[in-house]
Motif scaffolding. Structure first.
Motif, mmCIF file in Angstrom:
data_model
loop_
_atom_site.group_PDB
_atom_site.id
_atom_site.type_symbol
_atom_site.label_atom_id
_atom_site.label_comp_id
_atom_site.label_asym_id
_atom_site.label_seq_id
_atom_site.Cartn_x
_atom_site.Cartn_y
_atom_site.Cartn_z
ATOM 1 N N VAL A 129 13.483 -4.370 5.104
ATOM 2 C CA VAL A 129 12.447 -3.740 4.479
ATOM 3 C C VAL A 129 13.224 -2.276 3.734
ATOM 4 O O VAL A 129 13.953 -1.766 4.320
ATOM 5 N N TYR A 130 13.049 -2.229 2.594
ATOM 6 C CA TYR A 130 13.405 -0.951 1.679
ATOM 7 C C TYR A 130 12.583 -0.140 1.287
ATOM 8 O O TYR A 130 11.280 -0.343 0.946
ATOM 9 N N LEU A 131 12.649 1.152 1.057
ATOM 10 C CA LEU A 131 11.966 2.282 0.289
ATOM 11 C C LEU A 131 12.953 3.027 -0.726
ATOM 12 O O LEU A 131 13.913 3.710 -0.456
ATOM 13 N N GLN A 132 12.739 2.684 -1.990
ATOM 14 C CA GLN A 132 13.372 3.373 -2.962
ATOM 15 C C GLN A 132 12.601 4.480 -3.344
ATOM 16 O O GLN A 132 11.515 4.322 -3.631
ATOM 17 N N MET A 133 13.159 5.783 -3.022
ATOM 18 C CA MET A 133 12.662 6.874 -3.273
ATOM 19 C C MET A 133 13.185 7.482 -4.579
ATOM 20 O O MET A 133 14.285 8.123 -4.547
ATOM 21 N N ASN A 134 12.355 8.019 -5.595
ATOM 22 C CA ASN A 134 12.727 8.452 -6.613
ATOM 23 C C ASN A 134 12.007 9.741 -6.852
ATOM 24 O O ASN A 134 10.830 9.966 -6.085
ATOM 25 N N SER A 135 12.365 10.631 -7.808
ATOM 26 C CA SER A 135 11.800 11.968 -8.041
ATOM 27 C C SER A 135 11.496 12.713 -6.714
ATOM 28 O O SER A 135 10.102 13.219 -6.507
ATOM 29 N N LEU A 136 12.321 12.566 -5.775
ATOM 30 C CA LEU A 136 12.138 13.373 -4.573
ATOM 31 C C LEU A 136 11.776 14.883 -4.712
ATOM 32 O O LEU A 136 12.259 15.433 -5.545
ATOM 33 N N LYS A 137 11.037 15.402 -3.708
ATOM 34 C CA LYS A 137 10.453 16.594 -3.786
ATOM 35 C C LYS A 137 10.961 17.339 -2.499
ATOM 36 O O LYS A 137 11.105 16.525 -1.282
ATOM 37 N N PRO A 138 11.043 18.468 -2.312
ATOM 38 C CA PRO A 138 11.147 19.330 -1.097
ATOM 39 C C PRO A 138 10.308 18.864 -0.014
ATOM 40 O O PRO A 138 10.506 18.676 1.085
ATOM 41 N N GLU A 139 8.836 18.505 -0.364
ATOM 42 C CA GLU A 139 8.032 18.213 0.754
ATOM 43 C C GLU A 139 8.019 16.791 1.291
ATOM 44 O O GLU A 139 7.450 16.634 2.030
ATOM 45 N N ASP A 140 8.880 15.863 0.377
ATOM 46 C CA ASP A 140 9.218 14.884 1.046
ATOM 47 C C ASP A 140 10.281 14.807 2.255
ATOM 48 O O ASP A 140 10.627 13.934 2.878
ATOM 49 N N THR A 164 0.939 -1.129 -0.013
ATOM 50 C CA THR A 164 -0.160 -0.198 0.114
ATOM 51 C C THR A 164 0.869 1.403 0.071
ATOM 52 O O THR A 164 1.983 1.101 0.539
ATOM 53 N N TYR A 165 0.365 2.260 -0.501
ATOM 54 C CA TYR A 165 1.256 3.525 -0.638
ATOM 55 C C TYR A 165 0.264 4.822 -0.385
ATOM 56 O O TYR A 165 -0.992 4.471 -0.764
ATOM 57 N N ALA A 166 0.842 6.037 0.255
ATOM 58 C CA ALA A 166 0.070 7.044 0.497
ATOM 59 C C ALA A 166 -0.179 7.545 -1.163
ATOM 60 O O ALA A 166 0.897 7.323 -1.970
ATOM 61 N N ASP A 167 -1.217 8.294 -1.126
ATOM 62 C CA ASP A 167 -1.309 9.004 -2.510
ATOM 63 C C ASP A 167 0.005 9.853 -3.054
ATOM 64 O O ASP A 167 0.079 10.126 -4.368
ATOM 65 N N SER A 168 0.398 10.445 -2.084
ATOM 66 C CA SER A 168 1.604 11.347 -2.550
ATOM 67 C C SER A 168 2.997 11.035 -2.969
ATOM 68 O O SER A 168 3.694 11.535 -3.428
ATOM 69 N N VAL A 169 3.046 9.509 -2.774
ATOM 70 C CA VAL A 169 4.117 8.856 -3.075
ATOM 71 C C VAL A 169 3.975 7.804 -4.166
ATOM 72 O O VAL A 169 5.136 7.465 -4.702
ATOM 73 N N LYS A 170 2.726 7.661 -4.587
ATOM 74 C CA LYS A 170 2.415 6.716 -5.751
ATOM 75 C C LYS A 170 3.327 7.108 -6.988
ATOM 76 O O LYS A 170 3.171 8.104 -7.436
ATOM 77 N N GLY A 171 3.772 6.142 -7.468
ATOM 78 C CA GLY A 171 4.455 6.212 -8.799
ATOM 79 C C GLY A 171 5.902 6.872 -8.557
ATOM 80 O O GLY A 171 6.804 6.729 -9.639
#
Length: 118
Positions: free
Chosen positions: A79-90, A58-65
């Motif tokens: 557990v891993y979290l690959q975070m791409n296209s990061l935004k300042p609000e992250d 499951t994902y929060a809408d703000s991070v989907k995709g």
């Protein structure tokens, strides 16, 4: 007693990527949910993503995709979290969580800071 150790946070420019890791040790129920949450000062902790021991995500809408959660249970529950296209609000402190399936609460990691500069 479950212990969670997180790693992988840091400073990155907007549009960049980071990968968070969280290794669990101790007494872990075979049916469980591992996840990532984040919390900014003065705000409530919010869900980022979760993954069950059977692989359902499951994902929060703000991070989907942009974010992808995965896990490796071969040696220990990680557990891993690959975070791409990061935004300042992250920008937040990211916390790892592990709980038995169907149970709220569970165990928390110490948190790892993610800062995204514009």
């Amino acid at each position: 007693q479950v212990k969670l150790v997180e790693s992988g946070g840091g400073l990155v420019q907007a549009g960049g990527s980071l990968r968070l890791s969280c290794a669990a040790s101790g007494s872990i129920f075979s049916a469980n949910v591992m996840g990532w949450y984040r919390q900014a000062p003065g705000n409530q902790r919010e869900l980022v993503a979760t993954i069950t021991s059977s692989g359902r995500t499951t994902y929060a809408d703000s991070v989907k995709g942009r974010f992808t959660i995965s896990r490796d249970d071969n040696a220990s529950a990680t557990v891993y979290l690959q975070m791409n296209s990061l935004k300042p609000e992250d920008t937040n402190v990211y916390y790892c969580n592990l709980r038995p399936y169907g149970i709220t609460g569970g165990s928390w990691g110490q948190g790892t800071q993610v800062t995204v500069s514009s």
